[in-house]
Design a protein around this motif. Structure first.
Motif, PDB file in Angstrom:
ATOM      1  N   TYR A  21       0.828  -1.200   0.000  1.00 66.08           N
ATOM      2  CA  TYR A  21       0.000   0.000   0.000  1.00 66.08           C
ATOM      3  C   TYR A  21       0.868   1.260   0.000  1.00 66.08           C
ATOM      4  CZ  TYR A  21      -3.550   3.334   1.559  1.00 66.08           C
ATOM      5  OH  TYR A  21      -4.387   4.419   1.660  1.00 66.08           O
ATOM      6  N   LYS A  38      -5.637   2.443   4.477  1.00 61.17           N
ATOM      7  CA  LYS A  38      -5.424   1.048   4.091  1.00 61.17           C
ATOM      8  C   LYS A  38      -6.605   0.156   4.473  1.00 61.17           C
ATOM      9  CE  LYS A  38      -1.881  -2.520   4.354  1.00 61.17           C
ATOM     10  NZ  LYS A  38      -0.552  -2.855   4.877  1.00 61.17           N
ATOM     11  N   LYS A  42      -9.325  -1.803   1.816  1.00 60.18           N
ATOM     12  CA  LYS A  42      -9.651  -3.227   1.766  1.00 60.18           C
ATOM     13  C   LYS A  42     -11.158  -3.446   1.859  1.00 60.18           C
ATOM     14  CE  LYS A  42      -5.324  -5.095   3.440  1.00 60.18           C
ATOM     15  NZ  LYS A  42      -4.678  -5.966   4.427  1.00 60.18           N
ATOM     16  N   TYR A  45     -12.732  -2.627  -1.492  1.00 61.15           N
ATOM     17  CA  TYR A  45     -12.565  -3.723  -2.460  1.00 61.15           C
ATOM     18  C   TYR A  45     -13.548  -4.855  -2.179  1.00 61.15           C
ATOM     19  CZ  TYR A  45      -8.123  -1.539  -3.804  1.00 61.15           C
ATOM     20  OH  TYR A  45      -7.167  -0.675  -4.244  1.00 61.15           O
ATOM     21  N   LYS A  46     -13.763  -5.146  -0.907  1.00 60.76           N
ATOM     22  CA  LYS A  46     -14.695  -6.204  -0.522  1.00 60.76           C
ATOM     23  C   LYS A  46     -16.125  -5.827  -0.921  1.00 60.76           C
ATOM     24  CE  LYS A  46     -15.389  -9.121   3.534  1.00 60.76           C
ATOM     25  NZ  LYS A  46     -15.084  -9.259   4.952  1.00 60.76           N
TER      26      LYS A  46
END
Length: 150
Positions: A21, A38, A42, A45-46
């Motif tokens: 990252y 960060k 994530k 993205y999920k």
């Protein structure tokens, strides 16, 4: 002989070098604010991956997103921070602010594309659905709470 070249290209495409990252932050464009941290990245993205599994819950592409924003669609917008030229996405934050749609930048267009099942994606609009409502609401609230650059 032709099959060997094809196999070689596929194996090269499958071998991706994973960049951290922090290293991705070196390639950001100067206007990439607010940038998702960060942990939020994530979760984004999920959420994008779950939205992609449902039909018509995710919109991708600059022209499509402009059209959906003008029509009054709700959701949140995710913009890749390593886009070149900057002019391609520099107008999107203004459109989002006018329509009162939360937006944020993420460090990598490749990672956004990977969560959508393609090679890369520059921008995506994620809409709510019952299947991932809780995850969507958390992500939406966190993006809305990010400090804006003005």
């Amino acid at each position: 002989m032709g099959k060997n070249k094809k196999d070689k290209r596929q194996s090269e495409a499958n071998e991706t070098i994973e960049i951290s990252y922090e290293e991705k932050l070196d390639y950001l464009m100067p206007i990439a604010k607010p940038l998702a941290p960060k942990k939020l990245t994530k979760r984004i993205y999920k959420t994008v991956k779950k939205a992609n599994s449902q039909k018509k819950q995710i919109v991708r592409g600059i022209k499509q997103i402009q059209k959906f924003i003008r029509r009054g669609s709700k959701g949140f917008v995710v913009i890749a921070g390593d886009v070149y030229p900057i002019d391609a996405v520099s107008h999107l934050p203004v459109l989002c602010e006018d329509a009162d749609i939360p937006y944020c930048y993420i460090p990598s267009k490749q990672d956004l594309g990977r969560s959508l099942g393609s090679q890369y994606c520059v921008v995506a609009l994620v809409q709510s659905h019952e299947d991932y409502k809780e995850l969507y609401d958390e992500t939406f609230a966190d993006i809305k709470s990010l400090p804006h650059p003005y």
